[in-house]
Design an enzyme around this catalytic site. Sequence first.
Site, short mmCIF file in Angstrom:
data_model
loop_
_atom_site.label_atom_id
_atom_site.label_comp_id
_atom_site.label_asym_id
_atom_site.label_seq_id
_atom_site.Cartn_x
_atom_site.Cartn_y
_atom_site.Cartn_z
N ASP A 1 0.80 -1.11 -0.09
CA ASP A 1 0.15 0.04 -0.18
C ASP A 1 0.88 1.29 -0.07
O ASP A 1 1.93 1.15 0.42
CB ASP A 1 -0.84 -0.12 1.24
N1 URA Z 1 -1.34 -6.11 3.85
C1 URA Z 1 -1.81 -4.71 3.60
O1 URA Z 1 -2.94 -4.29 4.48
N2 URA Z 1 -1.15 -3.74 3.15
C2 URA Z 1 -0.05 -4.12 2.48
O2 URA Z 1 0.71 -3.09 1.94
C3 URA Z 1 0.60 -5.27 2.41
C4 URA Z 1 -0.10 -6.12 3.17
#
Ligand code: URA
Length: 239
Positions: A103
Amino acid sequence: MRIDKMLANLGYGSRKDVKKLLKDGAVKVNDKLVKDAKEHVNPEQDTVTLNGDVIEYKEFIYLMMNKPPGVISATEDNYDQTVVDLLEMEDAVFAPFPVGRLDKDTEGLLLITNDGQLSHRLLSPKKHVPKTYFAVIDQEVTEEDVKAFKNGVVLDDGYETKPGELTILKSGLHSDIELTITEGKFHQVKRMFEAVGKKVIYLKRLSMGPLKLDESLELGEYRELTDDELQSLLEYEVK
Ligand code: URA
């Protein structure tokens, strides 16, 4: 492969720039001056030098980045900076892409490569490649949560996750945890905690299969994988 293509692929400029280098007598193949851009070389066998320095040809590039927050795990984006924007030109010319997504606000280990086969295998749901995250949670994380994650939790869209291995590092008003999961659903770690009524307030990926984040990399920094790291990754994915 044509010598001008090989040099351009390696980031020594456009085909036109490379033509000039050749014309200027900067390039030798097996100790023989080569001025013709159409000359064919075998990158595996021939020794190519540029101003006397031996050029190493490689088809693939494998980079480990400590992804900073605020940057998108993509090759291009209309609004935000991407992880590929952070690469030096000499690496970007290989047209690498991130293996999977973190993310925008997530930090940590990101593999960036142009090896599509490796990427495909690492991301294949059938391979169950474990990924370990460090996270800070907005409240107390309990043994109940550990059990719930072990059994799999139901996400907001009704999907039941595979077992996750949750380790509580520090429990309190804010808790530090490590979580290993073998899937990569959208926002999976955040949604797993939401499933038990908690919120992830900081998230960092520590490992992916055998590859571990080099903690000496500052946020936004990257380096090529070492031979050992690459070998373990290539061997791992055929298991
Ligand atoms: N899980 C999430 O919620 N975000 C990420 O960036 C990776 C795994």
